[in-house]
Scaffold this motif. Sequence first.
Motif, PDB file in Angstrom:
ATOM      1  N   SER A  18       0.951  -1.145   0.115  1.00 11.31           N
ATOM      2  CA  SER A  18      -0.050   0.064  -0.133  1.00 11.31           C
ATOM      3  C   SER A  18       0.760   1.076   0.000  1.00 11.31           C
ATOM      4  O   SER A  18       2.116   1.225   0.043  1.00 11.31           O
ATOM      5  CB  SER A  18      -0.735   0.018   1.066  1.00 11.31           C
ATOM      6  OG  SER A  18      -0.072   0.370   2.394  1.00 11.31           O
ATOM      7  N   ARG A  19       0.205   2.216  -0.132  1.00  8.12           N
ATOM      8  CA  ARG A  19       0.944   3.562   0.031  1.00  8.12           C
ATOM      9  C   ARG A  19       1.897   3.663   1.122  1.00  8.12           C
ATOM     10  O   ARG A  19       3.124   4.023   1.235  1.00  8.12           O
ATOM     11  CB  ARG A  19       0.233   4.864  -0.385  1.00  8.12           C
ATOM     12  CG  ARG A  19       1.223   6.199  -0.535  1.00  8.12           C
ATOM     13  CD  ARG A  19      -0.079   7.227  -0.468  1.00  8.12           C
ATOM     14  NE  ARG A  19      -1.032   7.316  -1.493  1.00  8.12           N
ATOM     15  CZ  ARG A  19      -0.735   7.966  -2.606  1.00  8.12           C
ATOM     16  NH1 ARG A  19       0.302   8.551  -2.904  1.00  8.12           N
ATOM     17  NH2 ARG A  19      -1.771   7.905  -3.407  1.00  8.12           N
ATOM     18  N   LYS A  20       0.978   3.606   2.250  1.00 13.15           N
ATOM     19  CA  LYS A  20       1.692   3.614   3.631  1.00 13.15           C
ATOM     20  C   LYS A  20       2.647   2.723   3.726  1.00 13.15           C
ATOM     21  O   LYS A  20       3.956   2.984   4.429  1.00 13.15           O
ATOM     22  CB  LYS A  20       0.445   3.408   4.506  1.00 13.15           C
ATOM     23  CG  LYS A  20       0.930   3.476   5.909  1.00 13.15           C
ATOM     24  CD  LYS A  20      -0.106   3.530   7.114  1.00 13.15           C
ATOM     25  CE  LYS A  20       0.597   3.365   8.445  1.00 13.15           C
ATOM     26  NZ  LYS A  20      -0.745   3.035   9.495  1.00 13.15           N
ATOM     27  N   ASP A  21       2.487   1.359   3.532  1.00 14.92           N
ATOM     28  CA  ASP A  21       3.511   0.195   3.455  1.00 14.92           C
ATOM     29  C   ASP A  21       4.814   0.693   2.724  1.00 14.92           C
ATOM     30  O   ASP A  21       5.971   0.381   3.175  1.00 14.92           O
ATOM     31  CB  ASP A  21       3.238  -0.948   3.231  1.00 14.92           C
ATOM     32  CG  ASP A  21       1.883  -1.578   4.227  1.00 14.92           C
ATOM     33  OD1 ASP A  21       2.194  -0.957   5.387  1.00 14.92           O
ATOM     34  OD2 ASP A  21       1.272  -2.324   3.714  1.00 14.92           O
ATOM     35  N   LEU A  48      10.365  10.721  -1.756  1.00 13.72           N
ATOM     36  CA  LEU A  48      10.478  11.887  -1.987  1.00 13.72           C
ATOM     37  C   LEU A  48       9.252  12.407  -3.100  1.00 13.72           C
ATOM     38  O   LEU A  48       8.611  13.240  -2.790  1.00 13.72           O
ATOM     39  CB  LEU A  48      11.631  12.554  -2.852  1.00 13.72           C
ATOM     40  CG  LEU A  48      11.514  13.844  -3.404  1.00 13.72           C
ATOM     41  CD1 LEU A  48      11.713  15.013  -2.323  1.00 13.72           C
ATOM     42  CD2 LEU A  48      12.849  14.005  -4.466  1.00 13.72           C
ATOM     43  N   PHE A  49       9.043  11.547  -3.962  1.00 11.03           N
ATOM     44  CA  PHE A  49       7.641  11.691  -4.839  1.00 11.03           C
ATOM     45  C   PHE A  49       6.514  11.359  -4.232  1.00 11.03           C
ATOM     46  O   PHE A  49       5.527  12.207  -4.544  1.00 11.03           O
ATOM     47  CB  PHE A  49       7.765  10.572  -5.988  1.00 11.03           C
ATOM     48  CG  PHE A  49       7.128  11.065  -7.215  1.00 11.03           C
ATOM     49  CD1 PHE A  49       7.208  11.955  -7.962  1.00 11.03           C
ATOM     50  CD2 PHE A  49       5.710  10.260  -7.354  1.00 11.03           C
ATOM     51  CE1 PHE A  49       6.268  12.299  -9.188  1.00 11.03           C
ATOM     52  CE2 PHE A  49       4.932  10.789  -8.297  1.00 11.03           C
ATOM     53  CZ  PHE A  49       5.090  11.557  -9.491  1.00 11.03           C
ATOM     54  N   LEU A  50       6.489  10.645  -3.263  1.00 10.92           N
ATOM     55  CA  LEU A  50       5.074  10.227  -2.576  1.00 10.92           C
ATOM     56  C   LEU A  50       4.871  11.364  -1.266  1.00 10.92           C
ATOM     57  O   LEU A  50       3.691  11.445  -0.902  1.00 10.92           O
ATOM     58  CB  LEU A  50       4.994   8.827  -2.161  1.00 10.92           C
ATOM     59  CG  LEU A  50       5.034   7.886  -3.336  1.00 10.92           C
ATOM     60  CD1 LEU A  50       4.928   6.251  -2.822  1.00 10.92           C
ATOM     61  CD2 LEU A  50       3.962   8.329  -4.132  1.00 10.92           C
ATOM     62  N   ASP A  51       5.810  11.751  -0.789  1.00 10.72           N
ATOM     63  CA  ASP A  51       5.716  12.178   0.768  1.00 10.72           C
ATOM     64  C   ASP A  51       6.897  13.174   1.082  1.00 10.72           C
ATOM     65  O   ASP A  51       7.042  13.760   2.059  1.00 10.72           O
ATOM     66  CB  ASP A  51       6.215  10.857   1.602  1.00 10.72           C
ATOM     67  CG  ASP A  51       5.681  11.382   3.097  1.00 10.72           C
ATOM     68  OD1 ASP A  51       4.794  12.039   3.343  1.00 10.72           O
ATOM     69  OD2 ASP A  51       6.463  11.009   4.028  1.00 10.72           O
ATOM     70  N   SER A  52       6.642  14.366  -0.030  1.00 11.37           N
ATOM     71  CA  SER A  52       7.245  15.665   0.256  1.00 11.37           C
ATOM     72  C   SER A  52       6.599  16.800   0.383  1.00 11.37           C
ATOM     73  O   SER A  52       7.056  17.849   0.233  1.00 11.37           O
ATOM     74  CB  SER A  52       8.414  15.915  -0.817  1.00 11.37           C
ATOM     75  OG  SER A  52       7.798  15.860  -2.021  1.00 11.37           O
TER      76      SER A  52
END
Length: 257
Positions: A18-21, A48-52
Amino acid sequence: MSYPDLIEPIRIDGKSYSRKDLLEQCRRVENDSLQPDWRKEVFAFIRLFLDSGGEEIVQLSSGTTGDPKEVRLTRTAMLRSARRTLEYLKLRPGHSALLCLPLRYIAGKMMVVRALTGGLELILQDPSGRPLEGRSINVDFAAMVPLQVYESIQHLDPLDRIGKLIIGGGELNDSLLEKLAQMESPEVYTTFGMTETCTHFALRRINGREPDPFFRLMEGVEVKLDQRGCLEVLVPGVTPGKIVTNDLVEIHESGDG
């Protein structure tokens, strides 16, 4: 916080996240001293791409439009560019993508973005001169530079296990072009693009029964020549305006290059 769209679950090297995992996995890999640097770079970019928090991605340009400089790319632009490639090459969720390019270049980053947004399984490989050495798996899609293709052919590495191969980052010499043109598989495309356009905006099929005589523009791309005879390009949704290059080109009457 705004996140880019992607298809879940996300598959990397046979594992589903999943995104979180996946974000947690990125942090684990980055902090693991036993992981090679190239793998850390892959997972650092994914994080970086998912969580910046929506900040732009800073990338050093290749010099096509002048001296190399920092280019700021939005996630929206990268996603739109990725979707154009996915549609052009008819890549669908469940297909696989081999990442064998270093993440310091835009071409490597865009392979990751294509996989994330297209539901492709991302297969990671050390970005060496022979990315297929010792590999026996089939992949639907891969991107390489000319040296990797040359070394693969010289050592009889299994290029035919790739479904569709795009080649960029340098010129293909006549000898290599001739060898690729004679191959039944993979489908081989050369690319035309730059950092400012999030890699390629035109592709040319160089083998098969009906190879392309020139580069074909991807959907919506507009090109023309300036007074020097150099290319100007506008990629709607990707470039903020027209990009003026130092590339001397000819434009076919169809509008392709």
